[in-house]
Design an enzyme around this catalytic site. Structure first.
Site, short mmCIF file in Angstrom:
data_model
loop_
_atom_site.label_atom_id
_atom_site.label_comp_id
_atom_site.label_asym_id
_atom_site.label_seq_id
_atom_site.Cartn_x
_atom_site.Cartn_y
_atom_site.Cartn_z
N LYS A 135 0.85 -1.20 0.00
CA LYS A 135 0.00 0.00 0.00
C LYS A 135 0.88 1.25 0.00
CE LYS A 135 -3.99 1.89 2.56
NZ LYS A 135 -4.91 1.67 3.68
N SER A 169 -9.74 1.74 2.58
CA SER A 169 -8.84 2.48 1.72
C SER A 169 -7.77 1.61 1.04
CB SER A 169 -8.14 3.58 2.52
OG SER A 169 -7.34 3.00 3.55
N SER A 174 -10.03 -0.53 6.85
CA SER A 174 -9.44 -0.41 5.52
C SER A 174 -8.74 -1.65 4.97
CB SER A 174 -8.46 0.75 5.49
OG SER A 174 -9.17 1.91 5.24
N1 GLN Z 1 -13.34 3.90 5.93
C1 GLN Z 1 -12.75 4.38 7.14
C2 GLN Z 1 -12.45 5.84 7.03
O1 GLN Z 1 -12.69 6.39 6.00
C3 GLN Z 1 -11.53 3.59 7.49
C4 GLN Z 1 -10.27 4.01 6.84
C5 GLN Z 1 -9.09 3.20 7.23
O2 GLN Z 1 -9.24 2.17 7.90
N2 GLN Z 1 -7.92 3.67 6.86
O3 GLN Z 1 -11.98 6.44 7.95
#
Ligand code: GLN
Length: 484
Positions: free
Chosen positions: A79, A154, A178
């Site tokens: 990532k 993400s 994410s």
């Molecule tokens: N979808 C969640 C957010 O937008 C989690 C993001 C993440 O785990 N990096 O904060």
């Protein structure tokens, strides 16, 4: 068979038998990226030349010392918020489009020692903020199962790269879901470890009290192998810890006397009925294996999203303050004085969602609002943790829940409605607030799109959830993962 389709375990055994070289394996992955990624956009950067060079070096190393690790010669996607020395690391943000990492993240150092091949850096929502990878400054990633749908986020690039068979495994980060949510949407396995199991050194900080690096694999074993390689205490991250329960690659063992909790607050209105049916099927099959199920209650679940969406932006606003166009990032912005340069750099460099969260966070931390929002949310966070503690006291081994309330939605469907995007995180954020481990693995398909189920464990009890996951993969949903 093309080598990019192998699991890590399969590739490992065949590399050991010298059936092919690391270079051949790497080339098949790179060819798949070439073939597919103009459509899927899973990678922000592909290390075409470096990966081949690295593969050749590992082939040399194998000739001297053999295939001495499970990950030797395995090509991975990383990532793009995890630093790899001397390569660009964007965090999915235009503000860092030219930022070159000057050191390796601890997880990268560990993987290097094992002799992996880094294929490239995968796409993500800007600074990991989002649930669809549409918030990336480098264009959205598409779901390989249906290009009109999001891959989740993400870590959507990592999940799509793996589901699209462009790599054999991937790293992601999980602050509120994410890793687990894109794993669910892309039909693969993703683990968010206990807070502290994996060093965060070299991970771009989003919300430091919630962030963890974790693994994505095309079967339970692969995700476990990767997590095993990156875990451990690190003197460079004071929140990391040596666990008394190091990660084991799960073996198929009887689950007799296992007690799994079903939190009743996770099975309410808003959960897609077909997902509910798939979870019921998992429950029935596990009952057939001797597992006892009990309904449990996590009464503060209803406050989890509100709590997360106060604490997380507060930490985001502090962590993202460093991207000022002087110390880090885009410095082309002009201004009449220093403040003006800061403001111009940040308005040009950050996307809409990043700006929204910085403003929300700054607001909840400001004098006069701090007590009403941030402090209150911290108290609710304690209540959420205590909910889980009460459950563990009932001798529950782990919890089973859906990973997401719906399958992957269409690209564009929620992008202009941030609130509805936030609601998609309803089953994943509590795990981060409580610092617990969670895994998502395939539970079936709804409308031809994969959906996952989630297992939540007590602190540092990853081995328990891995064992249940392995049984689900082998005994319940045969054929859904590469190993099942
Ligand atoms: N979808 C969640 C957010 O937008 C989690 C993001 C993440 O785990 N990096 O904060």
């Amino acid at each position: 068979m093309k080598l990019n389709k192998l699991t890590i375990t399969q590739a490992h055994h065949r590399l050991k038998k010298k059936e092919f070289s690391v270079k051949e394996l790497t080339k098949d992955c790179l060819n798949e990226i070439k073939k597919q990624d103009s459509k899927i956009n899973a990678f922000i950067t592909v290390f075409e030349k470096q990966a081949i060079k690295q593969a050749e070096e590992i082939d040399k190393r194998i000739r001297v010392q053999g295939v001495d690790n499970l990950l030797t010669g395995i090509p991975l996607g990383i990532k793009d918020n995890i630093l790899i020395k001397d390569t660009i690391c964007t965090g999915g943000s235009q503000i860092l489009k030219n930022y070159q990492a000057s050191y390796d993240a601890t997880v990268i150092k560990k993987l290097r020692q094992q002799g992996v091949v880094f294929l490239g850096k995968t796409n993500l929502d800007e600074f990991a903020m989002g649930s669809s990878t549409e918030n990336s400054g480098f264009g959205p990633t598409k779901n390989p199962h249906n290009l009109e749908h999001v891959p989740g986020g993400s870590s959507g690039g990592s999940a799509a790269a793996l589901a699209g068979q462009m790599c054999l495994g991937a790293l992601g980060s999980d602050t509120g879901g994410s890793i687990r949510q894109p794993a669910s949407f892309c039909g693969i396995v993703g683990i968010k470890p206990s807070y502290g199991r994996v060093s965060r050194y070299g991970l771009m900080a989003m919300a430091s009290s919630l962030d963890q690096i974790g693994s994505l694999g095309s079967c339970v074993d692969d995700a476990a192998i990767l997590l095993q390689a990156i875990e451990g205490k690190d003197s460079l991250d004071s929140t990391s810890k040596q666990s008394d329960y190091p990660i084991k690659i799960p073996e198929l063992k009887s689950l007799k006397n296992f007690k799994i909790g079903l939190p009743k607050e996770y099975f309410i209105q808003g959960l897609d009925l077909e997902i509910k049916e798939l979870i019921d099927k998992v429950i029935k099959k596990l009952q057939g294996q001797g597992v006892e199920f009990v309904e449990v209650s996590l009464p503060n679940t209803k406050h989890a999203l509100a709590c997360y969406y106060i604490i997380m932006p507060a930490e985001v606003s502090a962590n993202l303050a460093r991207y000022d166009g002087i110390k880090y990032g885009l410095s082309s912005a002009q201004g009449k004085d220093l403040l003006d340069v800061y403001l111009n750099s940040r308005s040009q460099g950050f996307g809409e969602e990043a700006q929204r969260r910085i403003m929300l966070g700054a607001y909840t931390l400001s004098a006069g609002y701090y007590d009403a929002y941030y402090l209150q949310a911290q108290k609710v966070r304690t209540l959420i943790k205590q909910d889980f503690e009460r459950v563990w006291q009932q001798n529950i081994d782990c919890l089973l829940t859906p990973t997401t309330p719906t399958p992957a939605w269409k690209i564009g469907e929620k992008i202009n409605d941030p609130l509805s995007m936030y609601l998609a995180d309803v089953y994943t954020v509590s795990v981060n607030l409580a610092g617990l481990p969670g895994i998502s693995l395939p539970a079936g398909k709804v409308n031809d799109l994969p959906v996952g189920c989630q297992l939540i464990g007590n602190h540092f009890q990853e081995n328990k959830i891995l064992q249940v996951a392995k049984t689900i993969e082998k005994a319940v949903f045969v054929g859904l993962t590469k190993n099942g």
